[in-house]
Design an enzyme around this catalytic site. Structure first.
Site, PDB file in Angstrom:
ATOM      1  N   THR A 221       0.769  -1.237   0.000  1.00 26.31           N
ATOM      2  CA  THR A 221       0.000   0.000   0.000  1.00 26.31           C
ATOM      3  C   THR A 221       0.802   1.289   0.000  1.00 26.31           C
ATOM      4  O   THR A 221       1.983   1.330   0.324  1.00 26.31           O
ATOM      5  CB  THR A 221      -0.893   0.040   1.251  1.00 26.31           C
ATOM      6  OG1 THR A 221      -0.036   0.091   2.397  1.00 26.31           O
ATOM      7  CG2 THR A 221      -1.755  -1.167   1.354  1.00 26.31           C
ATOM      8  N   ARG A 249      -7.929 -10.947  -6.501  1.00 29.06           N
ATOM      9  CA  ARG A 249      -7.393 -10.971  -5.131  1.00 29.06           C
ATOM     10  C   ARG A 249      -7.599  -9.611  -4.469  1.00 29.06           C
ATOM     11  O   ARG A 249      -7.292  -8.574  -5.029  1.00 29.06           O
ATOM     12  CB  ARG A 249      -5.905 -11.310  -5.183  1.00 29.06           C
ATOM     13  CG  ARG A 249      -5.234 -11.405  -3.799  1.00 29.06           C
ATOM     14  CD  ARG A 249      -4.346 -10.214  -3.536  1.00 29.06           C
ATOM     15  NE  ARG A 249      -3.550 -10.375  -2.324  1.00 29.06           N
ATOM     16  CZ  ARG A 249      -2.802  -9.410  -1.792  1.00 29.06           C
ATOM     17  NH1 ARG A 249      -2.747  -8.224  -2.354  1.00 29.06           N
ATOM     18  NH2 ARG A 249      -2.103  -9.638  -0.695  1.00 29.06           N
ATOM     19  N   VAL A 250      -8.147  -9.603  -3.267  1.00 27.93           N
ATOM     20  CA  VAL A 250      -8.331  -8.390  -2.480  1.00 27.93           C
ATOM     21  C   VAL A 250      -7.285  -8.379  -1.376  1.00 27.93           C
ATOM     22  O   VAL A 250      -7.147  -9.352  -0.639  1.00 27.93           O
ATOM     23  CB  VAL A 250      -9.747  -8.323  -1.877  1.00 27.93           C
ATOM     24  CG1 VAL A 250      -9.878  -7.090  -0.981  1.00 27.93           C
ATOM     25  CG2 VAL A 250     -10.788  -8.286  -2.987  1.00 27.93           C
ATOM     26  N   GLY A 251      -6.565  -7.272  -1.277  1.00 26.45           N
ATOM     27  CA  GLY A 251      -5.445  -7.219  -0.348  1.00 26.45           C
ATOM     28  C   GLY A 251      -5.662  -6.334   0.855  1.00 26.45           C
ATOM     29  O   GLY A 251      -6.780  -5.911   1.181  1.00 26.45           O
ATOM     30  N   LEU A 252      -4.547  -6.051   1.491  1.00 24.97           N
ATOM     31  CA  LEU A 252      -4.514  -5.309   2.748  1.00 24.97           C
ATOM     32  C   LEU A 252      -5.208  -3.959   2.655  1.00 24.97           C
ATOM     33  O   LEU A 252      -5.938  -3.564   3.576  1.00 24.97           O
ATOM     34  CB  LEU A 252      -3.045  -5.128   3.149  1.00 24.97           C
ATOM     35  CG  LEU A 252      -2.735  -4.256   4.360  1.00 24.97           C
ATOM     36  CD1 LEU A 252      -3.155  -4.978   5.627  1.00 24.97           C
ATOM     37  CD2 LEU A 252      -1.246  -3.926   4.399  1.00 24.97           C
TER      38      LEU A 252
END
Length: 852
Positions: A221, A249-252
């Site tokens: 990020t 994909r879903v990340g932080l």
């Protein structure tokens, strides 16, 4: 950004990811962080939006900058697309908005911020709950239904989002991945590893060799934390995700409690407000709700920011030791209430950055700071990932902090602070009462309060200035002039100064030597006012009065409100600022006549000074800008001639050392230093610009740069001197000691002749503004047979030549027979000769001599 000078307190912290940041890209990353800080500050400083707006504006600049892993230039998915995650949290309401794996969107943070605002507004029709998290193409469609515009279709926008650098890295990693798959299917060991960053081998060993020396391994990020004047906190995060991530994909950056967290709510009566952003190995940080845990530990458990960061990083590493590299940015603010029923006031912040990666890029900016600070923090122990590195700073945001910056100055004991708002008559009256009771009089009044009256697009600043602070910015292309800011500009710049003068005139009358300095601008010159009616009034000193100045300003504001500046032929940009300064100049003239022989009153343009008024884009520092103001404030009472000298040297240390020798003498306030290398056209142009903005003219130019064009055998030189007394230059057999080369000869000619010529050519236009200009070229008797006179054909510009004789300097290894003071006698005498004196002559210590 509005260029308004404001005492509104605020704080902004940003990061550009944890991982490995190549030194090659460090300048671009620091510039991106500073621009993001300014974007957020432009909103918080003026109150034109809340913390969520400020977070969104800052992250938008980072998403638009291809050097970050967010928005344009992001890492690509396994199939070569950009899919972005982003989230925003408002600490006051607890509202959270996020988007995940959204394609074809330039600024994912915009959608996240919009989701937060929808939640803060309340329920949808039929009592439906506003969404908190949207994913994929559905998030894009929802944003479009809310009026968010995109560059084009998903595919068209994706083409803009994918940069050449990202594509090249994708091909490189893709090849590594295919090689690994091939070896795995054939039972062979893989020749490389690709971990969760966007480059292999996060210890940096691979990245620092071969073709990858400029590659970053930025993990996930970018993030921003903003705090307003009342201590309200918001934080946000945005990311393109890890390299070669699986599509969808879903990340932080999009996960609740993980990528960002904010709380503006008092914890059991405490006044601490916190905000956090996390970066790094996404899945590991998500499992531990890193950002939320960090804020909770820091405030509720009162562990403090540093301990909270360390605790969370240790937990992440312990539970996921192989992929636990991370960075955490945490800001804790103190914002106590100053009275019952009154809102909290932001007082100070503690910023902490903890990281277990090789580097972590952070920046921050507060109202008490001159400009944003940005740095790429780097770990010193690169081989051990378990080490937690930390940066921490405590920033005082109160007005009094400006005084603390001066505590080390010798004159600090004579400084006193008092709050002042020139728009508030009560505030002015309070200051007058304070000065009267403490001192009984006032000797000098400097009116320096000023604002631009513009609203500036901070996102465009970096582009138009090309990242250079001193670059001339075309404000008209990146700014608007709303009526409310124009009116505030006139009220501050002109009527604010007028109120101050009227309030303090009785105290000034009690002084033996009163003077007023009104800090104005060259923008206030009548040639920039344009409007013929206004120019005629302001230029007619016989009929000019305060009522007529008021008439002009009222007419201008009326046209500004009606949007008729162009048709009424007012300035096209900086309109309010230009009119306010023109009015200031005119009022100064009125005052000077009214108080003639009683008070010295002047206005002055300090030059393009690097301040928050122009977003720190000016070429002059504050000290240089203050010089002309101080010089007018300290004008001799009886009008003696004041001569200012600009001392120059190629070696800045030697120049400042020479300047130090004037300290404690009567000349200390008349001499200043500016670096100069006559061989460098940029350096010469910089000095010319400094003189032009500082003084507006040049009376005397002395060209004294010179080198010998030789090198000396120092051992032979020492041997040529007698034991009891050093031999003078005339007693030394120089031909046995000196040697020449082509390179030294070229350097000598470039310095001694072309350097002087370059100086003359740059300063001729400035000297033509002088009533008595003269040039003194320091030559030598050795040049008598080789003189090259420069002809300009300008009758009123004397061009004088002279020789200062054999002076003891570095040029002749201190073997001259004259002291520096003796050698300077002739140049000074020629420089101060009458205007109708000889010109085009060659002087030595005995007077005019021949060129032959």
């Amino acid at each position: 950004m509005s260029g308004e000078v404001s005492e509104e307190r605020f704080f902004v912290a940003v990061h550009v990811g944890a991982g490995y940041h190549s030194p090659v890209n460090e300048k671009a990353l620091r510039s991106a962080m500073k621009t993001a800080c300014i974007a957020a500050a432009s909103i918080l400083r003026t109150g034109s939006g809340g913390c969520v707006d400020a977070v969104s504006a800052a992250i938008e600049t980072l998403e638009n900058d291809p050097c970050t892993n967010a928005g344009r230039g992001s890492n690509l998915t396994e199939d070569g697309r950009v899919e972005c995650d982003a989230s925003v949290m408002d600490g006051k309401s607890g509202a959270f908005g996020a988007v995940g794996a959204v394609p074809g969107v330039e600024n994912a943070i915009k959608i996240a911020a919009l989701l937060v605002k929808e939640q803060m507004l309340g329920s949808f029709l039929l009592g439906r709950i506003p969404p908190m998290f949207l994913a994929g193409e559905g998030a894009r469609a929802w944003a479009k239904s809310k009026g968010v515009n995109f560059l084009g279709t998903i595919e068209e926008t994706n083409e803009w989002l994918v940069t050449r650098k990202a594509k090249e890295q994708w091909k490189y990693y893709k090849a590594m991945l295919e090689d690994s798959k091939s070896r795995s299917s054939s039972g062979k060991p893989s020749s490389s590893s690709l971990q969760v960053g966007n480059a292999p081998d996060l210890d940096g060993s691979h990245l620092m060799t071969g073709r990858d020396h400029a590659m970053d391994s930025i993990m996930d990020t970018v993030g921003v934390i903003c705090i307003d004047k009342e201590g309200n906190v918001a934080s946000g995060a945005s990311s393109g995700g890890i390299a070669l991530k699986v599509r969808g994909r879903v990340g932080l950056a999009a996960t609740y409690g993980s990528g960002c967290w904010a709380s503006s709510k008092d914890s059991f009566g405490a006044t601490l407000k916190v905000g956090c952003c996390a970066s790094g190995a996404g899945e590991c940080l998500m499992r531990n709700f890193a950002a939320q845990e960090c804020c909770t530990s820091s405030s509720l458990l009162q562990a403090g920011p540093s301990a909270a960061c360390s605790e969370v990083l240790q937990t992440v590493h312990k539970e996921s030791c192989q992929h636990g590299s991370a960075g955490i940015l945490l800001v804790q603010a103190e914002a106590p209430s100053i009275g019952i029923g009154s809102p909290p006031q932001l007082k100070s912040v503690e910023i902490v950055a903890g990281y277990t990666t090789l580097s972590f890029g952070i920046g921050y900016f507060g109202n008490s700071m001159k400009q944003p600070k940005a740095s790429i923090l780097r770990s010193k122990k690169q081989q051990n990932r378990t080490d937690i590195c930390q940066f921490a700073a405590l920033v005082d945001l109160t007005c009094e902090s400006a005084m603390k910056n001066l505590e080390g100055c010798s004159f600090f004991k004579n400084l006193v602070f008092h709050q002042l708002d020139v728009l508030d008559p009560c505030s002015i009256s309070s200051l007058v009462d304070f000065v009267k009771s403490k001192y009984g009089k006032l000797d000098i009044l400097v009116n320096n309060a000023g604002i631009l009256g513009l609203s500036v697009d901070a996102n465009a600043i970096e582009e138009v200035s090309n990242g250079e602070e001193s670059t001339y910015i075309k404000w008209g292309e990146i700014s608007t002039q709303p009526y409310n800011l124009g009116e505030q500009c006139i009220q501050t710049n002109y009527y604010g100064a007028k109120r101050m003068i009227q309030a303090f005139m009785p105290l000034l009358s009690s002084s033996d030597s009163p003077r007023i300095v009104n800090v104005s601008s060259s923008a206030g010159k009548l040639k920039f006012v344009i409007n013929e009616w206004a120019c005629n009034i302001l230029n007619d000193t016989k009929t000019l009065n305060e009522e007529r100045i008021d008439e002009i300003l009222e007419g201008f504001l009326k046209d500004l409100k009606e949007g008729s500046l162009e048709t009424k032929k007012w300035p096209s940009f900086l309109s309010a600022y230009t009119l306010s300064k023109a009015a200031m100049n005119a009022y100064t003239r009125l005052l000077a006549v009214k108080h003639m022989n009683k008070c010295i009153i002047n206005c002055v343009c300090p030059g393009h000074v690097k301040t928050n008024l122009n977003l720190f884009t000016g070429p002059l520092n504050v000290e240089e800008g203050a010089h002309s103001v101080v010089r007018l404030a300290l004008l001799p009472t009886h009008g003696e001639d004041v001569v200012s000298v600009v001392l120059t040297a190629r070696d800045e240390k030697k120049g400042t050392d020479a300047l130090d020798k004037f300290k404690g003498t009567h000349l200390s306030d008349l001499v200043m230093f500016h670096q100069l290398d006559v061989v460098d056209p940029v350096s010469v142009a910089s000095l010319a610009q400094f003189v032009r903005t500082q003084f507006g003219k040049l009376d005397i130019l002395v060209n004294n740069s010179g080198i010998g064009g030789v090198t000396a055998d120092e051992e032979a030189l020492r041997g040529s001197r007698t034991s009891d007394k050093e031999a003078t230059g005339s007693q030394i057999e120089w031909k046995n000691i000196l040697s020449e080369s082509y390179e030294l000869t070229v350097q000598c000619i470039q310095t001694n002749y072309y350097g002087a010529k370059r100086m003359v050519e740059h300063f001729i236009p400035i000297m033509e503004s002088s009533d008595s200009p003269r040039i003194v070229n320091v030559s030598s008797s050795m040049g008598k047979l080789k003189i090259c006179s420069i002809q300009y054909g300008t009758n009123n510009l004397p061009n004088m030549w002279f020789v200062a004789s054999f002076v003891k300097t570095d040029l002749n290894y201190k073997t001259g027979i004259l002291s520096v003071e003796d050698g300077a006698e002739t140049p000074v005498k020629v420089a101060l000769s009458p205007h109708d004196g000889p010109s085009g002559c060659f002087f030595d210590r005995n007077g005019i001599t021949s060129f032959e």
